[in-house]
Each structure stands twice: as C-alpha cells, then as structure tokens.
Design an enzyme around this catalytic site. Structure first.
Site, PDB file in Angstrom:
ATOM      1  N   GLU A 152       0.885  -1.163   0.000  1.00 27.59           N
ATOM      2  CA  GLU A 152       0.000   0.000   0.000  1.00 27.59           C
ATOM      3  C   GLU A 152       0.918   1.206   0.000  1.00 27.59           C
ATOM      4  OE1 GLU A 152      -1.523   3.111   0.621  1.00 27.59           O
ATOM      5  OE2 GLU A 152      -1.826   2.588   2.717  1.00 27.59           O
ATOM      6  N   LEU A 153       1.050   1.834  -1.164  1.00 26.97           N
ATOM      7  CA  LEU A 153       2.105   2.823  -1.378  1.00 26.97           C
ATOM      8  C   LEU A 153       1.533   4.232  -1.517  1.00 26.97           C
ATOM      9  CD1 LEU A 153       4.247   0.621  -3.783  1.00 26.97           C
ATOM     10  CD2 LEU A 153       4.323   0.753  -1.276  1.00 26.97           C
ATOM     11  N   CYS A 196      -1.418   9.200   2.534  1.00 29.87           N
ATOM     12  CA  CYS A 196      -1.146   8.706   1.180  1.00 29.87           C
ATOM     13  C   CYS A 196      -2.316   8.987   0.242  1.00 29.87           C
ATOM     14  CB  CYS A 196      -0.833   7.209   1.201  1.00 29.87           C
ATOM     15  SG  CYS A 196      -2.146   6.190   1.906  1.00 29.87           S
TER      16      CYS A 196
END
Length: 486
Positions: free
Chosen positions: A260-261, A294
C-alpha cells in the site's frame, strides 16, 4: 549487558516522548522462532476464540483511549483531534475483524455445470464415453454425486512493516486481519512511532493472544531487509513510499507481497458542484495533519466557470487553519514528521515558484512546521504535480471540459484514490471507467476511507487490497476438497 534503546522524539518540540528497546539480530531470530511456534497454535484456534481476542482488544483500546491518543499525538506529531479519530477508527477496525473472524467461511463449488466435462471424465480405456442421450433421469441425477468445497486456511507467519502517519490504525490494518485469519505476525513499526505498537502489543497480550503471535521488532533497515528476504515468512505486507515498497517486492523472493504505497490524489470540482462543501473537504483532505496521508488531496482541478469563486473559498479556509503544537486542543496543522521532511517540502514549493507557479497562500517554514500552502499555475514536470509531496500543500488549476479534467487527473504514475464533486451521475460512471484509481469518491475527496472497504491502488500505488475481509483473503490460501459421495 544493558539493552540498547532509542529515544523517541516529539517532532514539534524535540522533547523525548519515551524509550523503545532496539531489536538486534538475536532478538529478531528469537521473535521469528516464537512467531512460527505461535502460528501452530493460531491456525488451530476456533473462530470464536480469535474473534473474542479481537473484541477484547477493542475493549482494552477503548479503556486506554486517551493514553493511545496522546502517545500518537506526541510521537507522530498528529493533532489531538485526529489522534482521537485514529483511536476511534482502530476500535472499529478491531470489532470488524472480530466479526469477520466469525463469518469467514468457504463455499461450495458446483461441479455439474458442463456436459462435455462429464463425458470426458466417463471415457473408458477404449475411448468409449457415456453419452448423455443414453441416460435416464435417475442416471443423470448421479452426475451430482461430486461436491466441491473450497475453504481458506491461514498461510503462516506474516511480516508487517508499518508507516508513521497512522501508528495504530494502519498497524491494525495488517495485524487485525492476520489474527482473524489465524496467522501470527512479526511487526516492524515505523522508526519514528514504535511506542504505539508497544502499547498495542500489551493490549493483545492482555486480550489473551497466544504468546509469540504478535512480535514487535524495532530494528535497523538492514535487519528489516533480512526479514523481508527470510523464507520463513509466508508474506510481507508494507505501507509506505513507492520507492521502498517496490524495493521490498524485488527482494522478497517467493513469499506473498502486499504493498500500500503512495499517491498524489486529485480532486475534480465540476461547475455544478457545491463549492462550500468542496472547499471544506479539500482543506480537510490536503492540510490536516500536515497533509501526511497517502490518499491526501494534492491536486485540485476546478471548472473555469467557478474557478474564481472556489479559489476564494479555498484560500479563506486554508488561512483559517490553526497551526501549532499538536498536543494543544483545536490545532489543525502540526509539524510534519521531522525537519528534514519539512525542508524537502519547502524546497519543492520554492522550486515550483521558481519554475512559474504562484503561491496563493503559504508562509515560511519554522522547524518541522510547514505552513498550509496553495499553489496555482503548476504544470506537469514540477515535483508538486508529479510526486507525492506528503505535506500541507495543494495545487489549484482550471479545466474547461470534464474529459480534460479526468485525463489530467489520471496523468500520474500513481493511482490510489481520487475525488469528484458533481451532481451528474453520468460523470461519475464515466470517470470510474477512465480514471485508474483504486477508489473514487463522488462528492467527497480522495482522503475518505472507512476501514472495512477494499483499499489499495493501481499503477505505482501498490498491489493487493486492505480492508479486513480483503486483507484476510490476501493472508490466506484456498484448499479445494472434492467428495464423491456415491
């Protein structure tokens, strides 16, 4: 011999929040062995036992709510309001994992769907098959004599590597489904925020989690890389930067990998949008907690016909953000995680201005505190457009057609989440077909997330999905059993 420990620092004032023991190579080896042994216990636990542990953990976090919130605020620099919100989400996350542990089940796989397969399976050694036309109803009924049952089983010990920005809830997005599915976990928390993980480990111990089922290793990068490569782990799940995530995938070997970037979330504001709602949500999504999400708002695209009105509302709301000590009540924007990050963010702002962007609102950096900033006239090629800024900075630009807006929003190597403000449902469906993101929020911003929804990205934003049930699927494997009962 005294064990080494790290002093964990409040990023706003530099004060020591607490001490965290450092795991060396021997400690890590012991943790892995303990976690492997615990897996043999976890995999056999009935669903109700796993569920009860998770529910008890939720109750214990709730009973220590203020302690968790203040620890998060102190070590992560998160304003108290948001720290309390993270604790509330974490309690829901644990309760939801308990429910999913109880409800997890297999499914019957129908095996009587195709006549050709039946005839092939009944062909004898001479090549003579049983023809359906030759069978009466009783014989045809015998075709149902096989039943397929698919069940999911836990895969083993999971290495979880967590980020600093949600030191409780993003940790639980890995730990809670792993436990619900019957796995054990070795957790490497972010180096800036390990104290919250230490508290969580205490909670699970008190909730009755078997010894070794959750090990916490606060360690160096080389030792963490050694764990990523270690084949005793069945899976590594990582949340963090794209650069680090794809490096992890390249060295992880044959194990499962979930990433999960990053993202540089875009929001489209159409001409029919509720401008007050859009501006309020864009400020919330782009500025709160220093923009360290993010899925935070980074790029805002607004229709030219309402640009002036929206810009005025946006700038007013950004100016109204309270900036200061995250441990004080009412603060909206505190520090970013450290001064080096603040210097980088300010450098990207200054570079964009030097390249032709205009600063509509902003101000000078003070230590680790970056002033909430709105830039306009930004173009592709600028870091504030192309990269993940992870700071309280948004860009604002205009579009003339909806197709143009979607194309620009999608023109990114990231694809985590996006948002659209419009009352035209046709545009929503058009966008979800053409915009490659893992989640698209209509009449809301990219930052929206509820912890049971499938969460993850396209393109360089990662692989796999979080959200309890979806993470449980990632952390388990299917076994099929076929029974011939006649």
């Amino acid at each position: 011999m005294t064990k080494k420990s790290d002093s964990i620092i409040n990023p706003f004032n530099g004060q020591i929040v607490g001490e965290m023991p450092v795991s060396d190579a021997d400690d890590i080896e012991l943790s892995i062995v303990r976690a492997q042994k615990a897996f043999q216990v976890m995999r056999k636990l009935p669903r109700f036992v796993r569920a009860d542990i998770l529910m008890k953990a939720a109750e214990l976090v709730a009973s220590r709510r203020d302690e968790f919130a203040r620890t998060i605020a102190a070590e992560a620099g998160k304003p108290l309001y948001d720290a309390r919100g993270e604790v509330a989400r974490s309690i829901f996350n644990l309760k939801n994992a308990a429910q999913e542990a109880r409800h997890s089940a297999g499914e019957e796989i129908p095996l009587d769907l195709d006549a050709g397969v039946f005839e092939y399976q009944t062909t004898d050694a001479r090549g003579v098959s049983t023809k359906l036309a030759d069978l009466d109803h009783n014989a045809l009924a015998q075709m149902r004599r096989r039943v397929g049952i698919a069940r999911r089983f836990p895969i083993g010990t999971i290495l979880a590597i967590a980020p600093f920005n949600f030191p409780l809830n993003l940790v639980l997005h890995k730990v809670a489904p792993a436990i619900a599915a019957g796995n054990s976990v070795v957790l490497k928390p972010a180096p800036q925020t390990p104290l919250t993980s230490k508290l969580l480990q205490e909670v699970f111990r008190d909730a009755g989690l078997p010894d070794g089922a959750l090990e916490v290793c606060h360690c160096s990068v080389p030792l963490a890389e050694g764990m990523v490569k270690d084949e005793r782990f069945a899976m590594v799940t990582f949340t963090g930067s794209a650069k680090v995530g794809w490096h992890i995938k390249s060295i992880a070997g044959r194990k499962k990998v979930a990433l999960e970037l990053g993202g540089n979330g875009a929001v489209i504001v159409a001409e029919d949008a509720d401008l007050d709602l859009a501006a309020t949500r864009c400020v919330r999504g782009g500025m709160v907690y220093g923009g360290q999400y993010c899925i935070g708002v980074q790029r805002i695209l607004v229709h030219a016909s309402v640009r002036e009105a929206f810009e005025k509302k946006l700038v007013e709301k950004v100016r109204a953000c309270r900036v200061g000590n995250p441990m004080e009540e009412g603060i909206d924007v505190g520090p970013v995680i450290d001064e080096n990050s603040a210097k980088r963010i300010q450098g990207w702002i200054d570079e964009a201005v030097a390249q032709g962007a205009r600063e509509l609102v902003g101000g000078p950096r003070a230590g680790a505190v970056v002033q909430p900033t709105v830039l306009t006239d930004t173009v592709k090629g600028m870091k504030v457009e192309d990269e993940e800024i992870f700071g309280p900075v948004v860009t604002l630009n205009s579009f003339r057609t909806f197709e143009e807006a979607v194309e620009r929003a999608n023109d990114s190597r990231y694809g985590l989440q996006g948002g659209i403000f419009t009352n035209d449902i046709r545009r929503a469906f058009q966008a979800v077909e053409d915009w490659d993101v893992g989640g698209l929020m209509i009449n809301d911003v990219s930052i929206y997330r509820i912890d049971n929804m499938p969460f993850g990205g396209w393109k360089e934003s990662g692989v796999g999905r979080e959200g309890t049930r979806y993470a449980m699927d990632e952390m388990s494997e299917i076994k099929l059993m076929v029974i011939n009962y006649v």
